[in-house]
Enzyme design. Structure first.
Site, PDB file in Angstrom:
ATOM      1  N   LYS A 210      26.872 -11.368 -16.477  1.00 43.22           N
ATOM      2  CA  LYS A 210      26.796 -11.801 -17.878  1.00 43.22           C
ATOM      3  C   LYS A 210      25.943 -13.067 -17.997  1.00 43.22           C
ATOM      4  O   LYS A 210      25.033 -13.143 -18.797  1.00 43.22           O
ATOM      5  CB  LYS A 210      28.217 -12.042 -18.395  1.00 43.22           C
ATOM      6  N   GLU A 216      27.528 -16.137  -6.393  1.00 43.53           N
ATOM      7  CA  GLU A 216      27.697 -14.976  -5.501  1.00 43.53           C
ATOM      8  C   GLU A 216      26.655 -13.903  -5.827  1.00 43.53           C
ATOM      9  O   GLU A 216      26.002 -13.346  -4.936  1.00 43.53           O
ATOM     10  CB  GLU A 216      29.093 -14.353  -5.656  1.00 43.53           C
ATOM     11  N   GLY A 271      33.802 -11.145 -19.758  1.00 40.41           N
ATOM     12  CA  GLY A 271      33.484 -10.465 -18.496  1.00 40.41           C
ATOM     13  C   GLY A 271      34.505  -9.394 -18.141  1.00 40.41           C
ATOM     14  O   GLY A 271      34.152  -8.274 -17.768  1.00 40.41           O
ATOM     15  N   ARG A 272      35.785  -9.719 -18.262  1.00 41.84           N
ATOM     16  CA  ARG A 272      36.832  -8.772 -17.860  1.00 41.84           C
ATOM     17  C   ARG A 272      37.056  -7.671 -18.891  1.00 41.84           C
ATOM     18  O   ARG A 272      37.920  -6.822 -18.707  1.00 41.84           O
ATOM     19  CB  ARG A 272      38.129  -9.526 -17.559  1.00 41.84           C
ATOM     20  N   GLU A 357      43.483 -13.346 -15.347  1.00 44.39           N
ATOM     21  CA  GLU A 357      42.456 -14.276 -15.824  1.00 44.39           C
ATOM     22  C   GLU A 357      42.646 -14.530 -17.322  1.00 44.39           C
ATOM     23  O   GLU A 357      42.312 -15.602 -17.823  1.00 44.39           O
ATOM     24  CB  GLU A 357      41.046 -13.720 -15.542  1.00 44.39           C
ATOM     25  N   HIS A 388      55.866   3.383   1.424  1.00 41.62           N
ATOM     26  CA  HIS A 388      56.079   3.128   2.851  1.00 41.62           C
ATOM     27  C   HIS A 388      55.686   1.710   3.226  1.00 41.62           C
ATOM     28  O   HIS A 388      55.468   1.413   4.400  1.00 41.62           O
ATOM     29  CB  HIS A 388      55.298   4.151   3.666  1.00 41.62           C
ATOM     30  N   LYS A 512      34.453 -23.398  -8.181  1.00 44.73           N
ATOM     31  CA  LYS A 512      32.995 -23.205  -8.104  1.00 44.73           C
ATOM     32  C   LYS A 512      32.297 -24.546  -7.887  1.00 44.73           C
ATOM     33  O   LYS A 512      31.410 -24.674  -7.050  1.00 44.73           O
ATOM     34  CB  LYS A 512      32.478 -22.616  -9.425  1.00 44.73           C
TER      35      LYS A 512
HETATM   36  O1  F6P Z   1      35.674 -15.260 -12.447  1.00 42.07           O
HETATM   37  C1  F6P Z   1      35.062 -15.948 -13.486  1.00 42.07           C
HETATM   38  C2  F6P Z   1      34.040 -15.118 -14.163  1.00 42.07           C
HETATM   39  O2  F6P Z   1      33.442 -15.894 -15.146  1.00 42.07           O
HETATM   40  C3  F6P Z   1      34.627 -13.830 -14.762  1.00 42.07           C
HETATM   41  O3  F6P Z   1      35.237 -14.013 -15.982  1.00 42.07           O
HETATM   42  C4  F6P Z   1      33.435 -12.955 -14.788  1.00 42.07           C
HETATM   43  O4  F6P Z   1      33.810 -11.618 -14.951  1.00 42.07           O
HETATM   44  C5  F6P Z   1      32.828 -13.268 -13.439  1.00 42.07           C
HETATM   45  O5  F6P Z   1      33.029 -14.654 -13.274  1.00 42.07           O
HETATM   46  C6  F6P Z   1      31.381 -12.902 -13.278  1.00 42.07           C
HETATM   47  O6  F6P Z   1      30.561 -13.577 -14.180  1.00 42.07           O
HETATM   48  P1  F6P Z   1      29.084 -13.097 -14.480  1.00 42.07           P
HETATM   49  O7  F6P Z   1      29.154 -11.725 -15.039  1.00 42.07           O
HETATM   50  O8  F6P Z   1      28.542 -14.086 -15.463  1.00 42.07           O
HETATM   51  O9  F6P Z   1      28.317 -13.118 -13.190  1.00 42.07           O
END
Ligand code: F6P
Length: 547
Positions: A210, A216, A271-272, A357, A388, A512
């Site tokens: 987003k 990452e 995002g979620r 979240e 199990h 972060k």
């Molecule tokens: O974990 C925090 C967060 O902002 C989530 O809400 C989001 O889904 C994720 O990081 C990834 O963010 P982006 O889509 O901006 O890379």
């Protein structure tokens, strides 16, 4: 203007506390069923293709009525309507919350700041469909002219869990000639394992972010580009092998992805809550645009139900309120989601982000510390494996673990012969577990089986463990959409009652920032000003061990 009363001082809250005290230690399911044989029929609600049985809950008609009064008093319905209207209910980020617009039909009108957003939603869906068709048909080729056979989604959190979960869930509907991988972890092993057996000339990377600033994802995307260029040796290859899903056109262009290959979404999609936006492109390539639209229609069924169904029959409302009963009045700390479908292997992991979240908050909308419990720990894996592993604790441990059991009348169409016949065995376990959890086995029943007296306590099951059973005919794209929307709105209801902002996630930020500060110390030993003694010693040990 008078102060809104604190949640726990509201008369509807104290009425629930009194009701809890009246039914101490807890309402008993054996007694509830004995007193009301019609309970099994009465405590069933339906939405779309979902049949939802809540008869095995520690509630009476009075409990449910009191919970509904709490929802009314805390403004759940007003907030729901504000969400659907596009108001900025995410106050800490000053944003509208409009994932429901992502599944609105073409002719609908949903306005943000006076602007109808539905045409833009459908323009992106059409762009995605055209692209997905080109990849699926082989018309989109890689830099060397070979057709794309592998799609690697690179993203994390909401930009990974949704498409990865839904791809697994709908595997039976996917084009089996294509290979899909999902890379999220900044641990280089994730990308390494995802691409090591792939041919770069036949691989498409879908960079899902987003913000397009998530470390990452940017790190993995950069490494993926290096992997591709090492094989194809030409910068021009990036345009044919990389597409982006983002709200941030500037960063996408800065990374080197052709803006023509960017699929847009908007800041009013959390995002979620985003996998039915452009973030679902990998999924759409896998299942095709038509199935994707069926999934959106499934979401829509539950959106409309949540918006319009009467309170007694409103399923997300009911599930949200049941959770509040356990979380706030009966002391439960967690909530298990136990799908009896191998295809839903990632479903609970997906819900962890959606729920934790959203509702893992400890200040109310005005920033004051809450004096009540908020979101539970969500956990679980598919049955029968969990039986199990950890079901022992649910059956005979000391903790109260409300659980959702999700099952299907039919296995996927692909299964045949003996494998198809195994479905009844799977579902026999499904029904047996909720039965055992609810009704247990009394000492008298154990003795009647001739069990020696010293083993009777060990073989006794107290029972009275609450479960919801969600049944559907089959796990179709539409049913998956219905399930996800059901949980989205359940989480909404709970956040509304708890008076928290369910749509921000400031708690993720601190880690972060600190990671960025510590990284140079790991790489070249640069001292980190102000590092606490414990972490400084661990960093030193890490550097020592690495030598
Ligand atoms: O974990 C925090 C967060 O902002 C989530 O809400 C989001 O889904 C994720 O990081 C990834 O963010 P982006 O889509 O901006 O890379």
């Amino acid at each position: 203007m008078h102060e809104v009363p604190e949640l726990t001082r509201r008369p509807q809250w104290t009425a629930l506390e009194d009701h809890r005290t009246d039914t101490l230690p807890r309402p008993d399911l054996r007694e509830l069923f004995a007193a009301d044989p019609s309970r099994a029929e009465r405590y069933v609600v339906r939405v779309g293709d979902l049949y939802v049985d809540y008869s095995k809950h520690l509630v009476t008609d009075e409990t449910l009525a009191l919970l509904r009064e709490l929802a009314e008093a805390t403004g759940v319905f007003a907030l729901r309507d504000a969400m659907f209207r596009g108001e900025r209910i995410n106050t800490t980020e000053d944003r509208a919350v409009l994932h429901t617009a992502l599944r609105a039909p073409r002719e609908a009108v949903v306005e943000v700041d006076g602007q109808n957003v539905v045409p833009a939603v459908h323009a992106v869906l059409d762009q995605m469909a055209a692209f997905a068709d080109r990849v699926r048909s082989g018309r989109w080729t890689g830099h060397t002219g070979r057709r794309i056979r592998n799609v690697v989604n690179v993203g994390i959190g909401g930009s990974d869990l949704g498409p990865a979960m839904a791809y697994e869930a709908l595997r039976a509907y996917t084009d089996r000639a294509l290979t899909f991988r999902f890379v999220s972890n900044v641990d280089g092993a994730d990308l390494h394992e995802a691409v090591r057996d792939l041919d770069p000339a036949e691989t498409l990377f879908v960079i899902a972010s987003k913000t397009f600033t998530t470390v990452e994802t940017v790190t993995n995307a950069t490494a993926a580009r290096a992997w591709l260029l090492a094989a194809l040796g030409d910068e021009a290859a990036v345009a044919k092998h990389f597409v982006a899903l983002s709200t941030n056109a500037e960063e996408v262009a800065g990374f080197g992805i052709d803006p023509a290959n960017m699929f847009e979404f908007w800041d009013w999609v959390g995002g979620r809550y985003s996998y039915d936006s452009a973030i679902g492109l990998s999924l759409m390539i896998a299942i095709g645009p038509e199935r994707f639209r069926e999934m959106l229609a499934g979401f829509r069924i539950v959106d409309e139900h949540f918006r319009t169904a009467p309170t007694e029959a409103n399923v997300p409302l009911l599930l949200g309120l049941l959770g509040i009963w356990y979380n706030n009045f009966l002391g439960a700390q967690s909530h298990a989601v136990l799908p009896y479908s191998h295809y839903l292997a990632r479903f609970t992991a997906y819900l962890q982000q959606l729920d934790m979240e959203s509702n893992g908050k400890s200040v109310d909308r005005r920033g004051r510390a809450v004096q009540w419990q908020t979101g539970p720990v969500v956990w679980g894996t598919p049955g029968t494996n969990g039986q199990h592993a950890y079901y022992q604790l649910i059956h005979q441990g000391t903790k109260l673990v409300p659980a959702d059991f999700i099952g299907f009348a039919e296995p996927v169409a692909e299964l045949s012969g003996g494998l198809r016949a195994q479905h009844d065995l799977l579902m026999a376990n499904f029904f047996a577990q909720t039965q055992a959890l609810a009704f247990g086995r009394t000492p008298e029943e154990v003795r009647a089986e001739g069990v020696p007296e010293e083993l009777v306590p060990h073989k006794t099951f107290r029972g009275n463990h609450p479960t919801t059973t969600i049944l559907a005919r089959a796990l179709t794209p539409s049913v998956l959409g219905q399930l996800v929307a059901l949980y989205e709105h359940k989480v909404f209801v709970q956040g509304a009652v708890w008076d928290i902002d369910s749509f921000d996630q400031w708690g993720v930020e601190l880690g972060k920032v600190l990671a960025r500060r510590v990284e140079p110390a790991l790489t070249d030993g640069t001292p980190v000003p102000g590092l606490d003694p414990s972490t400084a010693a661990l960093v030193a040990a890490y550097r020592e061990l690495r030598k």
